[in-house]
Design a protein around this motif. Structure first.
Motif, PDB file in Angstrom:
ATOM      1  N   GLY A 127      23.483  10.714 -45.356  1.00  0.00           N
ATOM      2  CA  GLY A 127      22.269   9.992 -45.715  1.00  0.00           C
ATOM      3  C   GLY A 127      22.409   8.495 -45.503  1.00  0.00           C
ATOM      4  O   GLY A 127      21.459   7.817 -45.102  1.00  0.00           O
ATOM      5  N   VAL A 251      11.136  10.712 -39.110  1.00  0.00           N
ATOM      6  CA  VAL A 251      11.179  11.827 -40.058  1.00  0.00           C
ATOM      7  C   VAL A 251      12.433  12.675 -39.847  1.00  0.00           C
ATOM      8  O   VAL A 251      13.122  13.059 -40.801  1.00  0.00           O
ATOM      9  CB  VAL A 251       9.913  12.693 -39.929  1.00  0.00           C
ATOM     10  N   GLY A 252      12.741  12.956 -38.585  1.00  0.00           N
ATOM     11  CA  GLY A 252      13.903  13.786 -38.280  1.00  0.00           C
ATOM     12  C   GLY A 252      15.199  13.139 -38.707  1.00  0.00           C
ATOM     13  O   GLY A 252      16.097  13.807 -39.237  1.00  0.00           O
ATOM     14  N   TYR A 254      15.683  11.074 -41.182  1.00  0.00           N
ATOM     15  CA  TYR A 254      15.802  11.143 -42.645  1.00  0.00           C
ATOM     16  C   TYR A 254      16.178  12.551 -43.108  1.00  0.00           C
ATOM     17  O   TYR A 254      17.140  12.734 -43.873  1.00  0.00           O
ATOM     18  CB  TYR A 254      14.481  10.714 -43.282  1.00  0.00           C
ATOM     19  N   LEU A 255      15.436  13.545 -42.626  1.00  0.00           N
ATOM     20  CA  LEU A 255      15.702  14.916 -43.065  1.00  0.00           C
ATOM     21  C   LEU A 255      17.022  15.441 -42.517  1.00  0.00           C
ATOM     22  O   LEU A 255      17.720  16.212 -43.190  1.00  0.00           O
ATOM     23  CB  LEU A 255      14.549  15.832 -42.633  1.00  0.00           C
ATOM     24  N   LYS A 258      19.770  14.267 -44.804  1.00  0.00           N
ATOM     25  CA  LYS A 258      19.791  15.060 -46.035  1.00  0.00           C
ATOM     26  C   LYS A 258      20.467  16.406 -45.804  1.00  0.00           C
ATOM     27  O   LYS A 258      21.303  16.860 -46.601  1.00  0.00           O
ATOM     28  CB  LYS A 258      18.362  15.272 -46.544  1.00  0.00           C
ATOM     29  N   ALA A 259      20.096  17.070 -44.720  1.00  0.00           N
ATOM     30  CA  ALA A 259      20.644  18.403 -44.439  1.00  0.00           C
ATOM     31  C   ALA A 259      22.132  18.337 -44.101  1.00  0.00           C
ATOM     32  O   ALA A 259      22.920  19.183 -44.539  1.00  0.00           O
ATOM     33  CB  ALA A 259      19.872  19.053 -43.288  1.00  0.00           C
ATOM     34  N   THR A 267      23.769  22.640 -40.068  1.00  0.00           N
ATOM     35  CA  THR A 267      22.617  21.807 -39.721  1.00  0.00           C
ATOM     36  C   THR A 267      22.520  21.595 -38.223  1.00  0.00           C
ATOM     37  O   THR A 267      21.441  21.754 -37.622  1.00  0.00           O
ATOM     38  CB  THR A 267      22.726  20.444 -40.433  1.00  0.00           C
ATOM     39  N   ALA A 301      11.521  14.733 -33.688  1.00  0.00           N
ATOM     40  CA  ALA A 301      12.074  15.053 -35.016  1.00  0.00           C
ATOM     41  C   ALA A 301      13.374  15.833 -34.907  1.00  0.00           C
ATOM     42  O   ALA A 301      14.396  15.456 -35.491  1.00  0.00           O
ATOM     43  CB  ALA A 301      11.046  15.837 -35.829  1.00  0.00           C
ATOM     44  N   ALA A 305      17.108  14.286 -35.498  1.00  0.00           N
ATOM     45  CA  ALA A 305      17.698  14.826 -36.728  1.00  0.00           C
ATOM     46  C   ALA A 305      19.170  15.166 -36.539  1.00  0.00           C
ATOM     47  O   ALA A 305      19.928  15.268 -37.511  1.00  0.00           O
ATOM     48  CB  ALA A 305      16.928  16.076 -37.171  1.00  0.00           C
TER      49      ALA A 305
END
Length: 403
Positions: A127, A251-252, A254-255, A258-259, A267, A301, A305
């Motif tokens: 993160g 967005v990708g 950030y997520l 997290k993953a 992931t 995304a 990611a």
């Protein structure tokens, strides 16, 4: 959230803006200096080459120095490069300014990733990397359209003046907010950092980065042609469609961070598999404008990611010496960009049409998925064999779960 991460993100925003905004300003630059579009394009390719060189060479040169001081110096180099670009009376000096700014790019993100992870708990390190790279993704979503507009309205030099100011803000933030290296910390040694490259999984990580990121850029590099020649969008809408893509990056990122904090390997496997499908579906449905907009978002995304996980994977396998490995992976991202663009260009040159880069990108991403599966199998066999295998990354330098 440590405020030092915000300072790193501002630096990442400025660097991302420097890298990408020139694409929208090439016509103005070419006209101002009376050079061809091809020659003006060297401002992009020259930057990319300098990023790769700086990521390895500059990081090696400063490996023994205090990381915070290095980040301050790199931001100073970035400011100098953009100031030279803003003032450049000739094309050659503009190119020199671009190269000067680019030299700090790879080292800043490589060293910055190590510093970012040191500011948070072990289970939040992906993160933290995502937060730093959020500046880069924000540059695509907000900075590039605004920077292009500014340059078109007030002249291209105004954009580089604005970037210089952003660099100064980042410099002040790093000085004030990024914690200094502990007095008892042992500075990394170049020989020890280079020994990390004896670990096969470090090279597997670099390979997956090159292929995984190269797949997305294989489809993205020529996306303007796909949007206008296949999907039927007007050229004037392309910048705003790229904002959709940039929103997906944001967005990708950030997520994905997290993953990856929960499981890096799982992931990355899921993301690479889904990205392959997204690129293939995009190629099959590009004649539909509605589906194209959706595909653009998801391509960005799922493509970006992967970044936090890819960066943390190589740091986790670097055996407690992550700085050079981290910088090498930043170089690998740029090699992936070049690979994807090259393969996509080959398919168009072969007469396969403007959908072919998407199919090429899907193929490259599929190879990345296979490479990660092979690397994971080798790693697990080493751990489950006679005990001689490497310890998992959770008990080594990056303290993260790779499995």
């Amino acid at each position: 959230m440590p405020l030092g991460l915000l300072a790193l993100a501002v630096g990442g925003f400025g660097i991302g803006l420097t890298e990408f905004v020139i694409m929208g300003l090439l016509p103005e630059v070419a006209a101002d200096f009376a050079v061809s579009e091809t020659v003006a394009g060297y401002l992009i390719s020259g930057y990319a080459i300098a990023v790769a060189v700086g990521a390895i060479g500059l990081t090696a040169a400063v490996i023994r120095l205090d990381r915070k001081k290095v980040l301050v110096g790199l931001m100073g180099l970035f400011i100098a490069g953009n100031l030279l670009s803003a003032l450049a009376p000739t094309y050659e000096l503009l190119l020199a300014g671009r190269i000067l700014a680019a030299l700090c790019h790879g080292a800043f993100f490589g060293i910055g990733a190590v510093v970012a992870t040191s500011m948070v708990a072990p289970d939040r390190r992906a993160g933290a990397i995502a937060m730093m790279f959020a500046g880069l993704t924000s540059a695509n979503v907000l900075g590039v359209p605004f920077g292009t507009f500014l340059g078109q309205q007030l002249g291209w030099r105004s954009t580089f003046w604005a970037i210089t100011v952003i660099g100064v803000v980042a410099l002040v933030g790093i000085v004030a907010l990024v914690p200094a290296t502990a007095d008892d910390a042992v500075p990394p040694r170049l020989r020890a950092e280079l020994r990390a490259f004896r670990e096969p999984q470090v090279w597997w990580s670099i390979l997956v980065t090159v292929l995984g990121f190269g797949g997305m850029f294989g489809g993205f590099t020529y996306i303007a042609y796909t949007l206008t020649e296949v999907s039927g969008f007007a050229s004037s809408t392309v910048p705003w469609l790229l904002v959709v893509f940039g929103s997906g990056l944001f967005v990708g990122n950030y997520l994905g961070g997290k993953a990856a904090d929960r499981s890096i390997t799982r992931t990355l496997l899921v993301l690479l598999a889904v990205l392959t499908v997204v690129l293939a579906v995009f190629a099959l449905t590009a004649t539909s404008q509605v589906v194209t907009v959706v595909s653009l978002f998801f391509m960005g995304a799922f493509g970006f990611a992967t970044v936090p996980g890819l960066q943390l994977r190589i740091m986790g396998h670097a055996a407690g010496a992550p700085t050079m490995a981290s910088a090498a992976n930043i170089a690998a991202f740029n090699v992936g960009n070049a690979l994807g663009a090259w393969v996509g260009g080959l398919t168009i040159g072969a007469g396969l049409g403007y959908l072919s880069p998407l199919w090429a990108g899907a193929g490259i991403t599929l190879v990345a998925l296979v490479a990660l599966l092979v690397a994971t199998g080798i790693e697990r066999r080493g751990q489950d064999g006679d005990g001689a295998g490497k310890a998992p990354a959770s008990v080594r330098g990056a303290q993260v779960e790779v499995g």
